[in-house]
Motif scaffolding. Structure first.
Motif, mmCIF file in Angstrom:
data_model
loop_
_atom_site.group_PDB
_atom_site.id
_atom_site.type_symbol
_atom_site.label_atom_id
_atom_site.label_comp_id
_atom_site.label_asym_id
_atom_site.label_seq_id
_atom_site.Cartn_x
_atom_site.Cartn_y
_atom_site.Cartn_z
ATOM 1 N N SER A 183 64.517 -65.905 -24.456
ATOM 2 C CA SER A 183 64.785 -66.871 -25.527
ATOM 3 C C SER A 183 66.019 -67.701 -25.190
ATOM 4 C CB SER A 183 64.941 -66.174 -26.884
ATOM 5 O OG SER A 183 66.199 -65.539 -26.985
ATOM 6 N N PHE A 184 66.841 -67.164 -24.278
ATOM 7 C CA PHE A 184 68.021 -67.894 -23.816
ATOM 8 C C PHE A 184 67.719 -68.739 -22.587
ATOM 9 C CE2 PHE A 184 72.141 -67.515 -25.781
ATOM 10 C CZ PHE A 184 71.918 -66.587 -26.775
ATOM 11 N N GLN A 185 66.438 -68.740 -22.174
ATOM 12 C CA GLN A 185 66.040 -69.466 -20.961
ATOM 13 C C GLN A 185 66.872 -68.988 -19.777
ATOM 14 O OE1 GLN A 185 63.644 -71.612 -21.459
ATOM 15 N NE2 GLN A 185 63.741 -72.055 -23.633
ATOM 16 N N ALA A 186 67.268 -67.725 -19.795
ATOM 17 C CA ALA A 186 68.194 -67.243 -18.775
ATOM 18 C C ALA A 186 67.528 -66.517 -17.616
ATOM 19 C CB ALA A 186 69.225 -66.314 -19.416
ATOM 20 N N ILE A 187 66.228 -66.266 -17.730
ATOM 21 C CA ILE A 187 65.577 -65.483 -16.684
ATOM 22 C C ILE A 187 65.070 -66.384 -15.558
ATOM 23 C CG2 ILE A 187 63.702 -63.874 -16.188
ATOM 24 C CD1 ILE A 187 64.122 -62.581 -18.772
ATOM 25 N N GLY A 188 65.379 -66.015 -14.334
ATOM 26 C CA GLY A 188 64.998 -66.821 -13.180
ATOM 27 C C GLY A 188 63.509 -66.748 -12.888
ATOM 28 N N THR A 189 63.008 -67.758 -12.194
ATOM 29 C CA THR A 189 61.576 -67.809 -11.903
ATOM 30 C C THR A 189 61.244 -67.108 -10.592
ATOM 31 O OG1 THR A 189 61.967 -69.914 -10.846
ATOM 32 C CG2 THR A 189 61.196 -69.973 -13.128
ATOM 33 N N GLU A 190 62.280 -66.624 -9.895
ATOM 34 C CA GLU A 190 62.042 -65.919 -8.629
ATOM 35 C C GLU A 190 63.162 -64.894 -8.477
ATOM 36 O OE1 GLU A 190 62.549 -68.868 -5.551
ATOM 37 O OE2 GLU A 190 64.382 -69.582 -6.486
ATOM 38 N N ALA A 191 63.220 -64.233 -7.320
ATOM 39 C CA ALA A 191 64.314 -63.286 -7.068
ATOM 40 C C ALA A 191 65.622 -64.077 -7.174
ATOM 41 C CB ALA A 191 64.161 -62.661 -5.693
ATOM 42 N N CYS A 192 66.566 -63.555 -7.937
ATOM 43 C CA CYS A 192 67.762 -64.339 -8.279
ATOM 44 C C CYS A 192 68.635 -64.681 -7.072
ATOM 45 C CB CYS A 192 68.584 -63.618 -9.351
ATOM 46 S SG CYS A 192 69.373 -62.114 -8.772
ATOM 47 N N LYS A 193 69.277 -65.840 -7.165
ATOM 48 C CA LYS A 193 70.078 -66.345 -6.043
ATOM 49 C C LYS A 193 71.506 -66.677 -6.485
ATOM 50 C CE LYS A 193 67.668 -69.473 -3.565
ATOM 51 N NZ LYS A 193 67.135 -68.785 -2.358
ATOM 52 N N PRO A 194 72.349 -65.655 -6.653
ATOM 53 C CA PRO A 194 73.713 -65.927 -7.117
ATOM 54 C C PRO A 194 74.441 -66.932 -6.236
ATOM 55 C CG PRO A 194 73.276 -63.570 -7.131
ATOM 56 C CD PRO A 194 72.096 -64.215 -6.476
ATOM 57 N N TYR A 195 75.137 -67.863 -6.897
ATOM 58 C CA TYR A 195 75.964 -68.903 -6.273
ATOM 59 C C TYR A 195 75.170 -69.955 -5.507
ATOM 60 C CZ TYR A 195 79.128 -65.119 -7.374
ATOM 61 O OH TYR A 195 79.775 -64.110 -8.036
ATOM 62 N N ASP A 196 73.873 -69.797 -5.441
ATOM 63 C CA ASP A 196 73.054 -70.717 -4.656
ATOM 64 C C ASP A 196 72.754 -71.999 -5.422
ATOM 65 O OD1 ASP A 196 70.160 -71.705 -3.667
ATOM 66 O OD2 ASP A 196 71.180 -70.626 -2.040
ATOM 67 N N LYS A 197 72.583 -73.095 -4.662
ATOM 68 C CA LYS A 197 72.281 -74.407 -5.230
ATOM 69 C C LYS A 197 71.018 -74.364 -6.079
ATOM 70 C CE LYS A 197 71.699 -79.053 -3.427
ATOM 71 N NZ LYS A 197 71.080 -79.700 -2.290
ATOM 72 N N ASN A 198 70.061 -73.534 -5.690
ATOM 73 C CA ASN A 198 68.768 -73.499 -6.383
ATOM 74 C C ASN A 198 68.613 -72.334 -7.349
ATOM 75 O OD1 ASN A 198 67.718 -75.839 -5.058
ATOM 76 N ND2 ASN A 198 67.585 -74.579 -3.213
ATOM 77 N N ARG A 199 69.696 -71.747 -7.719
ATOM 78 C CA ARG A 199 69.626 -70.623 -8.656
ATOM 79 C C ARG A 199 69.136 -71.116 -10.019
ATOM 80 N NH1 ARG A 199 74.940 -72.284 -8.580
ATOM 81 N NH2 ARG A 199 76.064 -72.359 -10.587
ATOM 82 N N ASN A 200 68.337 -70.280 -10.675
ATOM 83 C CA ASN A 200 67.898 -70.710 -12.000
ATOM 84 C C ASN A 200 67.794 -69.568 -12.997
ATOM 85 O OD1 ASN A 200 65.499 -69.432 -11.353
ATOM 86 N ND2 ASN A 200 64.247 -71.264 -11.358
ATOM 87 N N GLY A 201 68.526 -68.510 -12.767
ATOM 88 C CA GLY A 201 68.575 -67.475 -13.786
ATOM 89 C C GLY A 201 68.581 -66.060 -13.249
ATOM 90 N N ILE A 202 68.663 -65.120 -14.178
ATOM 91 C CA ILE A 202 68.855 -63.712 -13.820
ATOM 92 C C ILE A 202 67.540 -62.980 -13.583
ATOM 93 C CG2 ILE A 202 70.877 -63.740 -15.331
ATOM 94 C CD1 ILE A 202 69.457 -61.913 -17.247
ATOM 95 N N ASN A 203 67.667 -61.818 -12.918
ATOM 96 C CA ASN A 203 66.585 -60.831 -12.918
ATOM 97 C C ASN A 203 67.168 -59.652 -13.675
ATOM 98 O OD1 ASN A 203 66.111 -61.415 -9.378
ATOM 99 N ND2 ASN A 203 65.035 -62.414 -11.051
ATOM 100 N N ILE A 204 66.433 -59.096 -14.614
ATOM 101 C CA ILE A 204 66.943 -57.903 -15.312
ATOM 102 C C ILE A 204 66.736 -56.699 -14.403
ATOM 103 C CG2 ILE A 204 66.679 -56.421 -17.351
ATOM 104 C CD1 ILE A 204 67.635 -58.897 -18.367
ATOM 105 N N GLY A 205 67.675 -55.763 -14.480
ATOM 106 C CA GLY A 205 67.539 -54.545 -13.671
ATOM 107 C C GLY A 205 67.810 -53.347 -14.547
ATOM 108 N N GLU A 206 67.672 -52.168 -13.988
ATOM 109 C CA GLU A 206 68.012 -50.940 -14.707
ATOM 110 C C GLU A 206 68.550 -49.925 -13.707
ATOM 111 O OE1 GLU A 206 64.340 -49.627 -16.505
ATOM 112 O OE2 GLU A 206 63.460 -49.103 -14.563
ATOM 113 N N ALA A 207 69.440 -49.086 -14.210
ATOM 114 C CA ALA A 207 70.025 -48.055 -13.346
ATOM 115 C C ALA A 207 70.761 -47.029 -14.185
ATOM 116 C CB ALA A 207 71.010 -48.692 -12.362
#
Lengths: 377, 85, 192
Positions: A183-207
């Motif tokens: 709902s925050f439009q925060a989830i990326g459309t692919e494996a996340c790319k921190p600091y990258d020019k083409n980054r577009n959001g997070i991947n949720i994880g668990e641990a």
């Protein structure tokens, strides 16, 4: 004169393994826990870092007889067990749990609030299992909880409240959390790319993760990392967007480093938050530059583990310490092209390095930030 | 269209919790963002949900929100052109 | 001397400057009744308190109940004075479960599936601390704990460490518990 506080043991349960060694081996090979998963029935599949439930149950059954635990509880118990076997719990031992949502999946289709949804109940269940006498403390400070929990342990031991502490952390992938970040439009459309020019959001994880902290390390400990400095300062800007000038993160880093009596040149490695949202990564670049840390080798681990929320700070601190123990810097996975306005020294491949001072940072909803300095002794 | 505009104003006040704002105070051509309503990024996301929930419009590119939410006039026009409910 | 003696001595060195309680539709500061409402529900009480105190802060209406509770209590204490070095240390038992429950309702049905970002953001208990920070522009240390019950000792000890380590000059500390119509806030200002 404040007592010195040390981390002398740790463990984690992630999609890359149920102990630190298997995690480290996988990370060295550049493996990632992130994959496409269908988490909610009528919703699209998302890239997330998910633990195989069958393998988790199998591993849990090998180690525990009692099966009446939720999936999240199993993750946390499995991380903690080996630590307790090596360091017996006393009346002066604290249990500090870092989690954002705990057993929130219990809320589904309920009309009455289930007991298990209370975070303190979750913590008490774990405390009871391992025979803790002290009442557990839960740190629930959004995504900085894991880093803060280490600082809280340090704080309480120095205050004379406890002699040692187990800091544990856990958060699970749930429909609750995925739908919210969506709902925050925060989830990326692919494996996340921190600091990258083409980054577009997070991947949720668990641990699940666990760390043992003490003011009197024994001679037989395999390693010790001093928790030299910590700080958690709010941006006072917005409840979901970070300060554009990185105020809170900058202040947290500055204070933590001042307490640790280190300056920028001393920092050998930064484990940053790097969630791969446009705003977070940019804010971090600004804050790190304000502290003149643009040359310190830096990575985000979100490309390997996704964003594990309340577990991220603790898990990533553990991997940072593993990096130091193995004299190896790990690349910031999925980073290809610079996408932030100020320079950072982003690690691009496995590198041999001497790591004595680690700076671990985190930021989260509510405008919170946290920084901790760990020193390999 | 006038009904839609008034309806929109009511909905915006309700959904965005603008307690101290009346329908009359929201002018059709006033900027919704950057104006006197004090709307922020979360409000923009809520309006995207509103478009879907009440008018059946799923924004393919959520960044288009900036263009659509410029004013009540523009928002109403967009809804008229795209609504499925 | 036993441990408890030294703990008490240490506590005596900290000063509780002012305290505010919010419960049963009443706001009390240092024992004085500041505001009382006839209303039975928390949302109504909060709205009336907001109007009565002339807070003039429209963002208040977007907050969830927990944030409104914490915000009102903090407002009573922070309205005067310089708080640029005042840390925020709050705790409760129910974390953000009041809002979590509401948010869950918005995703229970596949047919009526409209998760709300404005509700989701409040499904973290530390947001209430963020709201206070933002209003009073406090770029200071902050923490949110979830405990089985109000443990004044723990919160005071934690706050004392912040004060002694020089990370803050004062701490706004306390308990902000809310789940549906059961609520209580007890918040106070600590200094060395």
């Amino acid at each position: 004169m404040m007592k010195e506080i040390f981390i002398t043991d740790y463990n984690c349960v992630t999609p890359l393994g149920f102990n630190v060694n298997s995690n480290w081996s996988s990370l060295l090979e550049g493996k990632s826990g992130v994959a496409l998963h269908k988490i909610t029935e009528n919703q699209e599949a998302v890239y997330a870092s998910m633990i195989d439930s069958e393998k988790l149950n199998e591993e849990f059954s090998k180690n525990f007889e009692n099966q009446s635990f939720t999936r999240l509880e199993k993750m946390i118990l499995l991380s903690l067990k080996p630590l307790i076997e090596s360091h017996p719990v006393t009346a002066d031992t604290a249990l500090i749990l870092s989690t954002t949502k705990g057993n929130v999946s219990l809320l589904k289709n309920q009309t009455v609030l289930p007991e298990g949804a209370y975070l303190a109940v979750l913590a008490q269940k774990i405390a009871d299992f391992f025979g803790f006498k002290a009442k557990p403390i839960v740190v629930s400070n959004a995504c900085v909880s894991g880093v803060m929990a280490i600082a809280v342990a340090k704080n309480m031991i120095q205050a004379g409240q406890y002699k040692d502490a187990f800091v544990i952390a856990g958060d699970e992938i749930t429909e609750f959390v995925i739908s919210g970040f969506n709902s925050f439009q925060a989830i990326g459309t692919e494996a996340c790319k921190p600091y990258d020019k083409n980054r577009n959001g997070i991947n949720i994880g668990e641990a699940g993760a666990a760390v043992y902290i003490t003011s009197s390390p024994s001679e037989t400990e395999k390693f010790r990392f001093k928790v030299s400095g910590d700080s958690a300062v709010n941006d006072a800007n917005h409840i979901s967007g970070p300060s554009r000038t990185g105020d809170g993160l900058y202040a947290s880093i500055r204070n933590a480093m001042a307490e640790a009596k280190v300056s920028s040149e001393h920092i050998d490695f930064i484990s940053a938050h790097g969630t791969a949202t446009l705003y977070n990564d940019e804010m971090e670049a600004i804050a790190f530059n304000r502290m003149e840390l643009q040359n310190a080798p830096l990575n985000s681990m979100k490309g390997y583990y996704g964003h594990c929320l309340g577990a991220s700070g603790l898990l990533e601190s553990i991997i940072s310490m593993e990096s130091a123990r193995h004299h190896t810097l790990l690349p910031s996975k999925n980073f290809e092209e610079m996408g932030i306005s100020q320079p950072l020294n982003i690690i691009k491949e496995n590198q041999t390095a001497t790591i004595q001072y680690i700076l671990k940072t985190a930021s989260g909803f509510g405008g919170c930030n946290a920084a901790v300095v760990l020193e390999k002794c | 269209m006038e009904n839609l505009k008034t309806e929109l104003k009511h909905k915006i006040i309700e959904v965005l919790n603008l307690e101290d704002v009346s329908v009359e105070e929201i002018k059709d051509t006033d900027p919704l963002f950057g104006g006197g309503l004090g709307l922020d990024s979360i409000d923009a996301l809520e309006l995207i949900v509103l478009l879907d929930k009440d008018y059946g419009i799923k924004l393919a590119d959520p960044k288009k929100g900036k263009e659509i939410f410029q004013s009540i006039d523009i928002m109403a026009q967009f809804i008229e052109n795209n609504r499925t409910k | 001397m036993p441990q408890w003696y030294w703990k008490n001595v240490k506590m005596n060195m900290m000063k509780k400057i002012t305290a505010c309680t919010l419960e049963n539709s009443k706001i009390t500061v240092d024992g004085n009744l500041i505001f009382e409402s006839e209303s039975n529900t928390f949302p109504e009480f909060a709205k009336e308190a907001y109007k009565n105190l002339e807070l003039n802060y429209p963002k208040f209406h977007k907050m969830d109940s927990l944030s409104k509770l914490a915000f009102l209590a903090a407002e009573m204490i922070l309205k005067d004075g310089d708080h640029s070095r005042t840390a925020l240390v709050l705790a409760n038992k129910s974390s953000s479960l009041d809002t979590d429950f509401k948010y869950q309702e918005s995703i229970n049905s596949q047919e009526n599936y409209f998760p709300s970002p404005a509700v989701f953001v409040y499904t973290l208990p530390n947001i209430c601390v963020g709201e206070i920070s933002i209003k009073h522009k406090m770029q200071t240390e902050n923490a949110f704990f979830v405990l089985d019950e109000f443990d004044e000792n723990f919160l005071n000890n934690y706050s004392e460490q912040l004060l002694r380590s020089g990370k803050a000059d004062k701490v706004l500390c306390g308990w902000v518990e809310l789940f549906q119509e059961n609520y209580k806030a007890f918040v106070y200002l600590l200094t060395l």
